[in-house]
Scaffold this active site. Sequence first.
Site, PDB file in Angstrom:
ATOM      1  N   CYS A 239      13.439  10.700   7.261  1.00 57.34           N
ATOM      2  CA  CYS A 239      13.178   9.892   8.557  1.00 57.34           C
ATOM      3  C   CYS A 239      14.774  10.052   9.087  1.00 57.34           C
ATOM      4  CB  CYS A 239      13.220   8.656   8.850  1.00 57.34           C
ATOM      5  SG  CYS A 239      13.726   7.645   6.998  1.00 57.34           S
TER       6      CYS A 239
ATOM      7  N   LYS B 123       0.822  -1.228  -0.019  1.00 53.14           N
ATOM      8  CA  LYS B 123      -0.025  -0.362   0.028  1.00 53.14           C
ATOM      9  C   LYS B 123       0.556   1.225   0.016  1.00 53.14           C
ATOM     10  CE  LYS B 123      -2.124   2.646   2.814  1.00 53.14           C
ATOM     11  NZ  LYS B 123      -1.669   4.084   2.302  1.00 53.14           N
TER      12      LYS B 123
ATOM     13  N   GLU C  12      10.110  15.622  15.799  1.00 49.36           N
ATOM     14  CA  GLU C  12      10.475  15.140  14.879  1.00 49.36           C
ATOM     15  C   GLU C  12       9.511  16.580  13.861  1.00 49.36           C
ATOM     16  OE1 GLU C  12       8.911  11.812  12.278  1.00 49.36           O
ATOM     17  OE2 GLU C  12      11.439  11.349  11.624  1.00 49.36           O
TER      18      GLU C  12
HETATM   19  P1  NDP Z   1       2.237   7.846   8.746  1.00 52.08           P
HETATM   20  O1  NDP Z   1       2.470   6.948   9.691  1.00 52.08           O
HETATM   21  O2  NDP Z   1       0.815   8.158   9.156  1.00 52.08           O
HETATM   22  O3  NDP Z   1       2.014   6.767   6.921  1.00 52.08           O
HETATM   23  C1  NDP Z   1       3.227   6.266   6.896  1.00 52.08           C
HETATM   24  C2  NDP Z   1       2.149   5.090   5.861  1.00 52.08           C
HETATM   25  O4  NDP Z   1       1.263   4.185   6.747  1.00 52.08           O
HETATM   26  C3  NDP Z   1       0.800   5.841   4.942  1.00 52.08           C
HETATM   27  O5  NDP Z   1       0.948   4.689   3.930  1.00 52.08           O
HETATM   28  C4  NDP Z   1      -0.035   5.932   5.782  1.00 52.08           C
HETATM   29  O6  NDP Z   1      -1.427   5.617   4.693  1.00 52.08           O
HETATM   30  C5  NDP Z   1      -0.032   4.206   6.372  1.00 52.08           C
HETATM   31  N1  NDP Z   1      -0.730   4.421   7.578  1.00 52.08           N
HETATM   32  C6  NDP Z   1      -1.707   5.159   8.286  1.00 52.08           C
HETATM   33  N2  NDP Z   1      -2.400   5.258   9.284  1.00 52.08           N
HETATM   34  C7  NDP Z   1      -1.850   3.474   9.706  1.00 52.08           C
HETATM   35  C8  NDP Z   1      -2.602   2.720  10.076  1.00 52.08           C
HETATM   36  N3  NDP Z   1      -3.601   3.034  11.390  1.00 52.08           N
HETATM   37  N4  NDP Z   1      -2.373   0.821   9.292  1.00 52.08           N
HETATM   38  C9  NDP Z   1      -2.011   0.696   9.030  1.00 52.08           C
HETATM   39  N5  NDP Z   1      -1.667   1.899   7.832  1.00 52.08           N
HETATM   40  C10 NDP Z   1      -1.438   3.429   8.250  1.00 52.08           C
HETATM   41  O7  NDP Z   1       2.637   8.883   8.367  1.00 52.08           O
HETATM   42  P2  NDP Z   1       1.666  10.262   7.271  1.00 52.08           P
HETATM   43  O8  NDP Z   1       2.007  10.399   6.153  1.00 52.08           O
HETATM   44  O9  NDP Z   1       0.655  10.691   8.353  1.00 52.08           O
HETATM   45  O10 NDP Z   1       3.089  11.627   7.833  1.00 52.08           O
HETATM   46  C11 NDP Z   1       3.313  11.916   9.683  1.00 52.08           C
HETATM   47  C12 NDP Z   1       4.419  11.932  10.399  1.00 52.08           C
HETATM   48  O11 NDP Z   1       5.239  10.672  10.117  1.00 52.08           O
HETATM   49  C13 NDP Z   1       5.301  12.859   9.307  1.00 52.08           C
HETATM   50  O12 NDP Z   1       5.334  14.493   9.257  1.00 52.08           O
HETATM   51  C14 NDP Z   1       6.530  12.565   9.576  1.00 52.08           C
HETATM   52  O13 NDP Z   1       6.798  12.776  11.617  1.00 52.08           O
HETATM   53  C15 NDP Z   1       6.899  10.930   9.633  1.00 52.08           C
HETATM   54  N6  NDP Z   1       7.261  10.105   8.515  1.00 52.08           N
HETATM   55  C16 NDP Z   1       7.974   9.065   8.953  1.00 52.08           C
HETATM   56  C17 NDP Z   1       8.685   8.848   7.651  1.00 52.08           C
HETATM   57  C18 NDP Z   1       9.534   8.235   7.789  1.00 52.08           C
HETATM   58  O14 NDP Z   1      10.425   7.305   6.427  1.00 52.08           O
HETATM   59  N7  NDP Z   1      10.464   7.083   8.841  1.00 52.08           N
HETATM   60  C19 NDP Z   1       7.883   8.849   6.231  1.00 52.08           C
HETATM   61  C20 NDP Z   1       6.580   9.537   6.192  1.00 52.08           C
HETATM   62  C21 NDP Z   1       6.335  10.145   7.088  1.00 52.08           C
HETATM   63  P3  NDP Z   1      -2.537   7.159   4.352  1.00 52.08           P
HETATM   64  O15 NDP Z   1      -1.122   7.667   3.578  1.00 52.08           O
HETATM   65  O16 NDP Z   1      -2.925   7.061   3.683  1.00 52.08           O
HETATM   66  O17 NDP Z   1      -1.918   7.933   5.293  1.00 52.08           O
END
Ligand code: NDP
Length: 788
Positions: free
Chosen positions: A291, A183, A388
């Site tokens: 990240c 996904k 972060e």
């Molecule tokens: P999320 O952790 O919410 O999203 C990452 C992925 O998980 C997306 O595909 C998201 O779907 C999906 N997801 C969200 N909720 C669930 C759930 N309950 N169960 C399974 N999958 C889920 O990150 P965000 O995109 O909301 O970003 C928020 C913050 O996270 C950022 O500001 C940053 O601080 C951090 N982040 C860290 C990353 C890294 O590389 N370590 C990458 C991205 C974000 P969908 O996109 O449809 O919401």
Amino acid sequence: MVYGPAPESASQANEYLEAHGRKFDLFINGAWQAPSCGVYFESISPSNKQPLAKVAEANAADVDSAVAAAKKALPGWVAIGGHQRARYLYALARQIQKHARLFAVLEAMDNGKPIRETRDIDIPLVARHFYHHAGWAQLMSTELKEFREVGVIGQIIPWNFPLLMLSWKIAPALAMGNTVVLKPAEYTPLTALLFAEICQNIGLPKGVVNIITGPGSTGAALVNHPDVQKIAFTGSTDVGKVIRKAIAGTGKKVSLELGGKSPFIVFEDADLDSVVEGVVDAIWFNQGQVCCAGSRLLVEESIAEKLYAKLKVRMEQLKVGNPLDKCIDIGAIVDKVQVKTIDELVKKGIMEGNDVWQPSWPCPTEGYFFPPTLFTNVSPSASIAQEEIFGPVLVAMSFRSHKEAVALANNTRYGLACSLWTEDINLALAIAPQIKAGTVWINCTNVFDAAAGFGGYRESGFGREGGREGLYEYTKLKIEDTFTDKPVLPKVSKSGKVGNASQNGIHDIDRTTKMYVGGKQARPDGGYSTRIKDSSGNYIGEVSAGNRKDIRNAVEAAHANTSWPGMTGHARAQVLYFIAENLAIRREEFANRLVLMTNQSLESALEEVEKSIERIYYYAAFADKYDGMAHSTIQRNVTLAMPESIGVMAIVCPDESPLLGFISTVIPAIAMGNNVVVIPSETAPFSATDFYQILDTSDVPGGTVNIITGAKDELSTELAKHDNVDGIWYFGSKEGCKKVELLAADNMKRSWVNYGKHRNWLDQAHGEGEVFLRQATQIKNIWIPYGI
Ligand code: NDP
């Protein structure tokens, strides 16, 4: 000189989108399938807010059909073998290279990151990942003989490196014979859908790769699907914790690559001009939405002002704007929600009294942009120093001594990466092991390659992606299929007990045995003791009943012991051999104690003692041999993959095989330099309480092994939720496993549990092996560039 715009054409990408009517379905079982709810959501270009395409929203029924397709495809994908899989992976790599420009443009449009980055970094690395793992597919049958595939893998990726994260997940999974349902993030699904087309083009067997688009709820349905055997997730720490808890106790494998607040440390002898370019790459690469972004600049005080001045000059020259312009340094932020989050944290930083600086030029207004921002003189406890931000915001603070630099660097709940800048390689290599992070870059930053593992310590998650270490996330030891539902107990001797306690040299059975904390015997805090019976129900003695406070004291004692983790592997091996020697001297006494507790024959008890001695030898042998690798990455780097101890580990021993179960779990953990808090067999604890006399006489530093007796599940609950415990192993009931995994999620401690399955500890193939050492360590990759 002022650069004019140098726009990359979007026409091919637009033609591609038009050819699909700017509408995409779900890619399931090798075909395009409309979402069962009929709902489509919009993916926009964050640099101009224009819609790019409508994308299907998968619900639970769609997840179900994608998982069913992957499950159906699995046996065939395994059966074709490593060589055929290598050919498919190679074909994917070639196709990505052939369509590299389309991928790069589409990624820049969908995500907002500069074309320079997608063209020169993201897409070449994607192809590299498929090439590298084509090689691992080929080598699996010889290099990973004792492993098999895990099964159907659910993969959930974020929006910051959409196609790159897809390749990090899909390439190793397919190489090792798994099938996948992936996904992508809601904001950035388009390149994953183009990748699906490539899978079709190369004739990848149906169902091996399935791509389902949708929101978090789609991800949650995938996580909770009973036919998914592993979840691989990259994203926020909060969602990582939700996932860890959701699958607790199910036996699903999981790897989590989460957030970070990575330090970028500059020592006074560093080449400051290189440092400035390093900072640009660390925090303004991908708008800081990385990240492992070097978001905390730690500078030696003597050069701090000079560096800040140079940085401001450089920041003034950075260009923010249209991602498709090849002259652009910083593109658009992925969405208005993310701009709001960044803006709120910056305002909070200003309110908290930190000095802020931004360049004089304005950002474009037609899309979601945020200027590069520098905070200086920041207090280590400020929210902008701890949270972060995931945006182009650098937070700087100074240090006076190397010790202070390390303390500041580790003053975070995260542990993803660190960048060290100094011309003194001795200093860099002295600091690198002290930093709690999965990756350390020396005089470089944000360098990645398929041959090197990437992943976190602490709340940055666990598991590695890339390198040999990444393959363990997508494989399972074949031997695990032979573990049993019932514990393997020693046969009760037909002739009955061989003598009584005093006959066998155990005169003090009436005495309640004490616990062992910090190298000393310790009375239980609560003053209670527990009656212990033999396997026929006869009373044989009492042990101290440990409680929460005893656990706290033991964890404190383990942390206070810096001597054991600081010893060389050779020195630890000497101590382990000494332990074995002292156990050998007392073999009859230990065998008799086993007879007393388990009613097994003296002969079989002696076998358990002998096996215990042999097992100590095995891990003593490994103490100076379980070493790392120098990975062959594509950059001019020596990349050292070093296994490091986890820290303070909790070990909850199996109830069966009271001595051998204790030895088989405690010894590998300490062989790797961990200090441990051990809960021995609840039903037969005396082998462990006798054992502290052996520890006392074998030069084991106090605090290396701490033994708390009592109610196993009550004590393991305390250990699983303890914030200062870094890892926990639990061998017990299914319910106990679930509880440990649930509680361990709160500080993301590494957990290894048996899901109620049992090993035959007497069997060498079950009871020992490198897997114990892998679980007792975590890999740190240290990147050292070379060249003149
Ligand atoms: P999320 O952790 O919410 O999203 C990452 C992925 O998980 C997306 O595909 C998201 O779907 C999906 N997801 C969200 N909720 C669930 C759930 N309950 N169960 C399974 N999958 C889920 O990150 P965000 O995109 O909301 O970003 C928020 C913050 O996270 C950022 O500001 C940053 O601080 C951090 N982040 C860290 C990353 C890294 O590389 N370590 C990458 C991205 C974000 P969908 O996109 O449809 O919401």
